[in-house]
Design a protein around this motif. Structure first.
Motif, mmCIF file in Angstrom:
data_model
loop_
_atom_site.group_PDB
_atom_site.id
_atom_site.type_symbol
_atom_site.label_atom_id
_atom_site.label_comp_id
_atom_site.label_asym_id
_atom_site.label_seq_id
_atom_site.Cartn_x
_atom_site.Cartn_y
_atom_site.Cartn_z
ATOM 1 N N ARG A 37 -3.069 16.168 -14.388
ATOM 2 C CA ARG A 37 -1.941 16.404 -15.312
ATOM 3 C C ARG A 37 -1.216 15.112 -15.664
ATOM 4 O O ARG A 37 -0.008 15.087 -15.811
ATOM 5 C CB ARG A 37 -0.929 17.388 -14.755
ATOM 6 N N GLU A 76 0.058 13.734 -21.284
ATOM 7 C CA GLU A 76 0.205 15.012 -21.978
ATOM 8 C C GLU A 76 -1.099 15.804 -22.025
ATOM 9 O O GLU A 76 -1.125 16.882 -22.571
ATOM 10 C CB GLU A 76 0.679 14.765 -23.399
ATOM 11 N N THR A 77 -2.169 15.235 -21.512
ATOM 12 C CA THR A 77 -3.430 15.957 -21.588
ATOM 13 C C THR A 77 -3.766 16.580 -20.250
ATOM 14 O O THR A 77 -3.119 16.321 -19.247
ATOM 15 C CB THR A 77 -4.570 15.037 -22.036
ATOM 16 N N ASP A 78 -4.760 17.392 -20.253
ATOM 17 C CA ASP A 78 -5.041 18.215 -19.085
ATOM 18 C C ASP A 78 -6.542 18.414 -18.941
ATOM 19 O O ASP A 78 -7.038 19.529 -19.060
ATOM 20 C CB ASP A 78 -4.332 19.561 -19.268
ATOM 21 N N THR A 79 -7.259 17.335 -18.698
ATOM 22 C CA THR A 79 -8.695 17.451 -18.497
ATOM 23 C C THR A 79 -8.954 18.117 -17.163
ATOM 24 O O THR A 79 -8.447 17.681 -16.130
ATOM 25 C CB THR A 79 -9.350 16.057 -18.519
ATOM 26 N N GLN A 80 -9.719 19.172 -17.193
ATOM 27 C CA GLN A 80 -9.957 19.941 -15.979
ATOM 28 C C GLN A 80 -11.338 19.649 -15.420
ATOM 29 O O GLN A 80 -12.305 19.533 -16.158
ATOM 30 C CB GLN A 80 -9.827 21.426 -16.292
ATOM 31 N N PHE A 128 -14.066 21.210 -12.988
ATOM 32 C CA PHE A 128 -14.410 22.515 -12.444
ATOM 33 C C PHE A 128 -15.308 22.411 -11.218
ATOM 34 O O PHE A 128 -16.138 21.508 -11.102
ATOM 35 C CB PHE A 128 -15.139 23.351 -13.497
#
Lengths: 115, 111
Positions: free
Chosen positions: A97, A100-104, A106
């Motif tokens: 987090r 401002e971005t939210d690369t996830q 998995f």
């Protein structure tokens, strides 16, 4: 390990039983997400943690589903009185987090089968 | 509520050609849009992010466009290879902070 890990990889249970699914996020990632994915569908949001607290649990389908993240790292998704409709792949993702971005990132998922 | 639509039909493309996948969204103006790749039995893997003020983003053979007027993103793979065969997912972050995924499009690159 460097990635998100989930255990078990497969879980077969009987209708009405209780199950726990575990997620180990990437070290240092403050955000953790749980998703459910059925065949031919995209991941469906369940719950999102920021640190130890559930920032948004609006995706949990009913009160049989509950998730915790007591120390802000490992998370457990708990399903009570399992039903056949709960059968799906449960995915966990973590994110730093930053900005401002939210690369996830998995994990491989836990395939839950309720007989 | 926010909705994302991707081609539900599988896409078959001849090796070496450009594959183009479509993502349409409604009821929201996301600050950014993401594309992920998912192989069978695995979790999604992040590929590219494009912000609302960016028209186009490139990474190697991948190109993403973002048209906020049409509420559409296009994902292109140039010089496609059989190894590009996978399901590609589009995702946006909704105003309530949730990441919303489309159903994905299955891409088959035919040798």
């Amino acid at each position: 390990g460097a990635g998100v890990s989930q255990t078990p990889s497969n879980k077969v249970t009987e209708k009405g039983k209780y199950v726990e699914l575990r997620c180990d996020p990437i070290s240092g990632h403050t955000a953790l997400y749980w998703y459910r994915q059925s065949l031919g569908q995209g991941p469906e949001f369940l719950i999102y943690f920021q640190g130890t607290g559930a920032a948004d649990d609006s995706g949990l389908p009913n009160d049989r589903f509950f998730a915790v993240r007591p120390e802000g790292s490992v998370s457990t998704l708990k399903i009570q009185r399992t039903e056949r409709g709960d059968s799906a792949v449960y995915l966990c993702a973590s994110s730093s987090r930053q900005g401002e971005t939210d690369t996830q990132y998995f994990g491989p998922g836990t395939r839950l089968t309720v007989l | 509520s926010q909705k994302i639509e991707q081609n539900s039909e599988a896409l078959n493309i001849q090796e070496g050609k450009t594959a183009t996948l479509t993502c349409n969204y409604t009821n929201y103006s996301p600050a950014y849009l993401q594309w992920y790749r998912q192989d069978p039995g695995r979790g999604p893997v992040f590929l590219l992010l494009i912000r609302e003020n960016e028209k186009e983003k490139r990474k190697e053979r991948l190109k993403v466009t973002f048209d906020t007027t049409l509420k559409q993103s296009l994902f292109h793979i140039t010089a496609s290879q059989p190894a590009d065969s996978a399901t590609y997912l589009c995702a946006v972050r909704g105003g309530d902070d949730k990441i919303i995924f489309g159903k994905g499009t299955r891409l088959h690159i035919l040798p």
